[in-house]
Write an enzyme that holds these catalytic residues in place. Structure first.
Site, PDB file in Angstrom:
ATOM      1  N   ASP A  36       0.877  -1.188   0.000  1.00  0.00           N
ATOM      2  CA  ASP A  36       0.078  -0.009   0.080  1.00  0.00           C
ATOM      3  C   ASP A  36       0.900   1.215   0.002  1.00  0.00           C
ATOM      4  O   ASP A  36       1.567   1.768   1.086  1.00  0.00           O
ATOM      5  CB  ASP A  36      -0.861  -0.021   1.310  1.00  0.00           C
ATOM      6  CG  ASP A  36      -2.056  -1.123   1.109  1.00  0.00           C
ATOM      7  OD1 ASP A  36      -1.760  -2.149   0.709  1.00  0.00           O
ATOM      8  OD2 ASP A  36      -3.212  -0.665   1.609  1.00  0.00           O
TER       9      ASP A  36
ATOM     10  N   LYS B 149      -6.851   3.452  -3.387  1.00  0.00           N
ATOM     11  CA  LYS B 149      -7.116   3.654  -1.969  1.00  0.00           C
ATOM     12  C   LYS B 149      -7.229   4.970  -1.629  1.00  0.00           C
ATOM     13  O   LYS B 149      -6.539   5.840  -1.986  1.00  0.00           O
ATOM     14  CB  LYS B 149      -6.052   2.999  -1.181  1.00  0.00           C
ATOM     15  CG  LYS B 149      -6.455   2.799   0.411  1.00  0.00           C
ATOM     16  CD  LYS B 149      -5.117   2.217   0.947  1.00  0.00           C
ATOM     17  CE  LYS B 149      -5.075   2.381   2.751  1.00  0.00           C
ATOM     18  NZ  LYS B 149      -3.837   1.666   3.357  1.00  0.00           N
TER      19      LYS B 149
ATOM     20  N   LYS C  39     -10.346   0.577  -2.636  1.00  0.00           N
ATOM     21  CA  LYS C  39     -10.093   0.629  -1.249  1.00  0.00           C
ATOM     22  C   LYS C  39     -10.352   1.873  -0.232  1.00  0.00           C
ATOM     23  O   LYS C  39      -9.899   2.720  -0.715  1.00  0.00           O
ATOM     24  CB  LYS C  39      -8.828   0.088  -0.852  1.00  0.00           C
ATOM     25  CG  LYS C  39      -8.683  -0.247   0.487  1.00  0.00           C
ATOM     26  CD  LYS C  39      -7.275  -0.738   0.996  1.00  0.00           C
ATOM     27  CE  LYS C  39      -6.718  -0.904   2.440  1.00  0.00           C
ATOM     28  NZ  LYS C  39      -5.687  -1.308   2.819  1.00  0.00           N
TER      29      LYS C  39
END
Length: 261
Positions: A103, A166, A199
């Site tokens: 991430d 995300k 996300k």
């Protein structure tokens, strides 16, 4: 699963569990904290999709978890500096320790300063270095603040080959919001990339919060996107409410939905 517009609380809870990245990214995290996190990830109602930790805890988490639960770790986190050597070092550490997912924080301040080409180059290098791991690009939507910048960041992430885009690090004043999600999901849908995912992360503490993102994702990406291959929730406290709902109890956490970006 319900075929109506809405989902029951139990359906939402079960989907949220299956798509959950159970997260611990506190500065003071210890091995004991990560051991407890890994135990929680194997809930009585089923496993989460992944745990998300600092790179230094990847090897420990991978050793403690069954193969079905992915191990994710953060890179260039949380400030999102335009610092490629640092990001690549994080990616290398995650891969060498047996991690499955990265991430990485998009250099959002650089993007806000008009350095779109530099951000694109940064993301391309991170994507190259991280293969074959799953790459989630954190755009820090609450800091970007406008629909135009959120859309641009999402496009840059997708063009670089991100598997997921995300919302947030969870460290900024504004984290995930339905308004930002709407922009991001629209860009994912418009990209034509049938495997790209979304996300929602930061401030998601209730099944009611997750429910809204489930409906948004289904509306933009289709019923087939309601799984961990296309949708994730990054949270530390959401599992408590998921378990309460699946146990037949009332939701213990109020919705934190906001119309702000």
């Amino acid at each position: 699963m319900s075929t109506t517009q809405d989902l029951t609380p139990q359906e939402s809870a079960r989907l949220a569990l299956q798509c959950l990245d159970l997260t611990s990214l506190n500065d003071a995290d210890t091995e004991a904290d990560i051991e407890a996190l890994c135990r929680r990830a194997q809930s009585a109602h089923g496993p989460v999709a992944a745990v998300c930790v600092w790179p230094r805890f990847v090897a420990l988490a991978r050793r403690l978890l069954p193969a079905e639960i992915q191990v994710a770790a953060v890179a260039n986190f949380p400030d999102g500096a335009l610092d490629l050597p640092r990001a690549l070092a994080d990616v290398a550490a995650i891969a060498q320790a047996g991690g499955n997912e990265v991430d990485v924080v998009l250099p959002y301040k650089a993007l806000m300063a008009g350095q779109g080409s530099e951000v694109a180059e940064f993301l391309a290098e991170v994507r190259h270095a991280s293969r074959p791991l799953t790459l989630k690009v954190i755009i820090e939507s609450g800091e970007l603040a406008t629909p135009e910048l959120i859309a641009e960041a999402t496009r840059l992430a997708l063009m670089a080959g991100a598997d997921f885009v995300k919302t947030s690090t969870g460290k900024s004043r504004v984290s995930a919001t339905p308004a930002a999600a709407a922009v991001m999901l629209q860009e994912i849908a418009a990209s034509g990339l049938s495997a790209a995912g979304f996300k929602a992360s930061g401030g998601i503490r209730s099944v009611a919060d997750a429910h809204g993102y489930l409906l948004q994702t289904r509306a933009k990406l289709g019923e087939g996107a309601l799984n961990a291959r296309r949708l994730r929730f990054g949270a530390s406290g959401l599992l408590n409410d998921i378990e309460a709902v699946l146990a037949g109890q009332a939701s213990a956490a109020p919705s934190r939905a906001s119309s702000a970006y």
